[in-house]
Scaffold this active site. Structure first.
Site, mmCIF file in Angstrom:
data_model
loop_
_atom_site.group_PDB
_atom_site.id
_atom_site.type_symbol
_atom_site.label_atom_id
_atom_site.label_comp_id
_atom_site.label_asym_id
_atom_site.label_seq_id
_atom_site.Cartn_x
_atom_site.Cartn_y
_atom_site.Cartn_z
ATOM 1 N N SER A 148 37.135 36.270 -4.973
ATOM 2 C CA SER A 148 36.228 36.309 -6.117
ATOM 3 C C SER A 148 35.279 35.331 -6.203
ATOM 4 C CB SER A 148 37.421 36.060 -7.110
ATOM 5 O OG SER A 148 36.974 35.743 -8.458
ATOM 6 N N TYR B 101 39.503 28.939 -5.271
ATOM 7 C CA TYR B 101 38.914 28.103 -4.724
ATOM 8 C C TYR B 101 39.543 27.555 -3.318
ATOM 9 C CZ TYR B 101 35.019 25.962 -7.487
ATOM 10 O OH TYR B 101 33.771 25.912 -8.272
#
Length: 279
Positions: free
Chosen positions: A141, A159
């Site tokens: 994403s 992340y």
């Protein structure tokens, strides 16, 4: 990895959205499929859309290590090999980072990060042993590149998924493996991820907060204007063939990455890209 016909692909989160589009696209390439999801009805619907290739399905909660291990055992045992692994399952939980409960974070980490790590651990060693070309696609994403307001918990997991993807790629290169890695970073795509609560485990359900609901409303609007999942699947196949590590689905994100890097090097707080949550 240019030749996909006759090969085997595993796709998690295959009951809808990008996962379903990947399954359909791989089938069109002549690949056998192992499809996994927690949604039995959606998974059956995806399988029914595919013909001409072998398709297996498995109800799998990717946050559960034994479930992913079972998925791998079936894939290698019944299909003989795995050449493309798509760790695609993902969920969304919005809201300010200080309002996220332990249950919220456990759910996000379980699917978005542990789902990727479980997939890597159970599939990659056996893919290495095959000695053939292969590819791992982790659906990260764009939230794994740009942290926004009201999406902190989600961004943390994404992340981390990007870091896992980069480390995996470097580890594989270090040992001279034929396997390659892609970090797929879609922006707004017409999927049901904004309604992830429908698949949230009962033991991790908590009361919704106003900021969480506001974030969901924002995401609903962004996804409504987003691209079709089939476009993401096309970009993924191209990345596999061209051995691209990072795939950005939307124009402008490359410029936003440059601007973010410039801001960080100057010690400044980066501005999110257009369309992403802002302060």
């Amino acid at each position: 990895m240019r030749e996909l016909s006759g090969r085997v692909a595993v796709v998690t989160g295959a009951a809808s959205g990008i996962g379903r589009a990947l399954a359909v696209r791989f089938a069109a390439e002549g690949m056998s499929l192992m499809l996994a999801d927690v949604d039995p009805r959606g998974l059956s619907q995806t399988a029914a859309m595919i013909s001409g290739v072998k398709v297996l399905t498995q109800i799998t909660d990717v946050s559960d290590a034994p479930a992913v291990q079972h998925l791998a055992h079936r894939a290698f045992g019944e299909l003989g090999a795995v050449h493309v692994l798509c760790n695609n399952a993902g969920v969304f939980q919005g809201g300010r980072i200080w309002t996220r409960t332990e249950e919220d974070v456990a759910w996000l980490l379980g699917v978005n990060l542990w789902g990727v790590l479980h997939g890597i651990r159970e599939f990659v060693p056996r893919m290495i042993e095959q000695g053939t070309e292969g590819h791992i696609v982790n659906t990260v994403s764009v939230a794994g590149l740009f942290a926004g307001a009201n999406t902190g918990g989600h961004a943390v997991t994404k992340y981390a998924a990007l870091a896992a993807s980069q480390s995996l790629a470097l580890d594989l290169a270090q040992i001279g493996s034929k396997l390659r890695v892609t970090a797929l970073c879609p922006g707004g795509v017409r999927t049901g991820i904004s309604r992830s609560e429908r698949v949230r485990p009962a033991d991790l359900v908590v009361a919704r907060t106003r900021d969480d609901l506001t974030s969901q409303e924002w995401l609903d609007g962004m996804l409504e204007k987003g691209m079709e999942p089939a476009e993401v699947a096309d970009a993924t196949v191209e990345a596999i063939r061209q051995e691209h590590f990072l795939v950005l689905t939307h124009p402008g994100y490359d410029d936003s990455l440059r601007e973010q890097t410039t801001a960080l090097l100057a010690g400044l707080l980066p501005e999110p890209p257009d369309g992403e949550p802002r302060p």
